[in-house]
Enzyme design. Structure first.
Site, mmCIF file in Angstrom:
data_model
loop_
_atom_site.group_PDB
_atom_site.id
_atom_site.type_symbol
_atom_site.label_atom_id
_atom_site.label_comp_id
_atom_site.label_asym_id
_atom_site.label_seq_id
_atom_site.Cartn_x
_atom_site.Cartn_y
_atom_site.Cartn_z
ATOM 1 C CG HIS A 166 2.537 7.518 -3.074
ATOM 2 N ND1 HIS A 166 3.642 7.696 -2.615
ATOM 3 C CD2 HIS A 166 1.767 8.865 -3.002
ATOM 4 C CE1 HIS A 166 3.802 8.753 -1.860
ATOM 5 N NE2 HIS A 166 2.749 9.624 -1.996
ATOM 6 C CG MET A 208 9.607 1.289 2.372
ATOM 7 S SD MET A 208 8.400 2.621 2.043
ATOM 8 C CE MET A 208 7.173 2.026 3.147
ATOM 9 N N GLY A 243 3.880 -5.782 4.766
ATOM 10 C CA GLY A 243 3.270 -6.215 3.430
ATOM 11 C C GLY A 243 1.798 -6.514 3.622
ATOM 12 C CB THR A 244 -1.080 -4.458 5.103
ATOM 13 O OG1 THR A 244 -0.773 -3.174 4.650
ATOM 14 C CG2 THR A 244 -0.582 -4.446 6.645
ATOM 15 C CB ILE A 282 14.186 5.900 -5.349
ATOM 16 C CG1 ILE A 282 13.246 6.733 -4.573
ATOM 17 C CG2 ILE A 282 14.289 6.215 -6.994
ATOM 18 C CD1 ILE A 282 13.389 8.307 -4.480
HETATM 19 C C1 GAR Z 1 1.722 1.725 2.403
HETATM 20 O O1 GAR Z 1 0.855 2.426 2.772
HETATM 21 C C2 GAR Z 1 2.355 2.027 0.756
HETATM 22 O O2 GAR Z 1 1.274 2.901 0.283
HETATM 23 C C3 GAR Z 1 3.472 2.858 1.254
HETATM 24 O O3 GAR Z 1 4.108 2.088 2.427
HETATM 25 C C4 GAR Z 1 3.074 1.314 3.161
HETATM 26 C C5 GAR Z 1 3.700 -0.156 3.190
HETATM 27 O O4 GAR Z 1 2.667 -1.042 3.868
HETATM 28 N N1 GAR Z 1 4.365 2.889 0.156
HETATM 29 C C6 GAR Z 1 4.937 3.970 0.127
HETATM 30 O O5 GAR Z 1 5.114 5.159 0.745
HETATM 31 C C7 GAR Z 1 6.079 3.911 -1.164
HETATM 32 N N2 GAR Z 1 6.268 5.493 -1.590
HETATM 33 P P1 GAR Z 1 2.528 -2.555 3.671
HETATM 34 O O6 GAR Z 1 3.957 -3.164 3.850
HETATM 35 O O7 GAR Z 1 1.986 -2.626 4.909
HETATM 36 O O8 GAR Z 1 1.927 -2.762 2.478
#
Ligand code: GAR
Length: 211
Positions: free
Chosen positions: A112, A93, A14-15, A95
């Protein structure tokens, strides 16, 4: 113009959610308020971030459903019950199926971690995206915020930002740089533009209204 009620969908750390919370606390999510965080995983750290910010968190766990479609239907029901106007996928994560797009046409934003149409679509998520970029040898990558339609990562593009690949990058190092230099900036910007009614969609093209 009434304040838009925003729900953020997450699956992990969740950053990107944190970047949205920080923007909100800094008064930079003009016209919107994050009123719910929905996680596809119980125990996701993103839920702790929501709790710390005083935002209600909900779990709609993928493992409790037989299919992405069944999970999507449950999510739509929850979002409607919460009177949500904008759905933000921030490290979500899975679809989503057509029921979500039908319920929220041009009102779902996804971040993305690549410059779409590169390194996107099925199988391109999380760290895999950066593995693919490094394996291909690109010198520039970045991040994209786009509207979600029926095609995975295929909806109209709202904002993009480029990030340099450097000698010696690992997928983890590149992921972190793309987050810091691109995702955490353009996701709150796009959400804020949406909430100020400054985005309009014409076919594949998103127009951004100047103020
Ligand atoms: C992020 O890099 C986001 O762009 C990617 O997963 C990571 C989640 O990080 N999302 C995808 O690849 C979706 N297709 P986070 O939980 O720290 O925000």
């Amino acid at each position: 113009m009434s304040t838009k009620r925003i729900a953020v969908l997450v699956s992990g750390g969740g950053t990107n959610l944190q970047a949205l919370i920080d923007a909100q606390q800094a008064g930079k999510l003009q016209g919107g308020e994050i009123v719910a965080v929905l996680s596809s995983k119980a125990g996701a750290y993103a839920l702790e971030r929501a709790a710390k910010a005083g935002i209600p968190g909900y779990v709609v766990a993928r493992k409790d459903f037989d299919s992405n479609q069944a999970m999507t239907v449950a999510l739509v029901e929850k979002l409607k019950a919460l009177s949500i106007d904008l759905v933000v996928l921030a490290g979500f994560m899975h679809i989503l199926t057509s029921e979500m797009v039908a319920a929220y046409p041009n009102a779902i934003l996804n971040v993305h971690p690549a410059l779409i149409p590169s390194f996107c679509g099925k199988g391109a998520y999380g760290l895999h995206v950066h593995e693919q970029a490094l394996a291909y040898g690109v010198k520039v990558t970045g991040a994209t915020v786009h509207f979600v339609n029926e095609e995975p990562d295929g909806g109209p593009i709202v904002l993009q930002k480029a990030v340099a690949v450097q000698e010696g990058d690992t997928p983890e190092i590149l992921q972190r740089r793309v987050m810091e230099e691109a995702e955490w900036l353009i996701l709150p910007q796009a959400v804020s533009l949406f909430c100020q009614d400054r985005l309009s969609v014409e076919g594949r093209i998103v127009h951004i209204k100047e103020v």
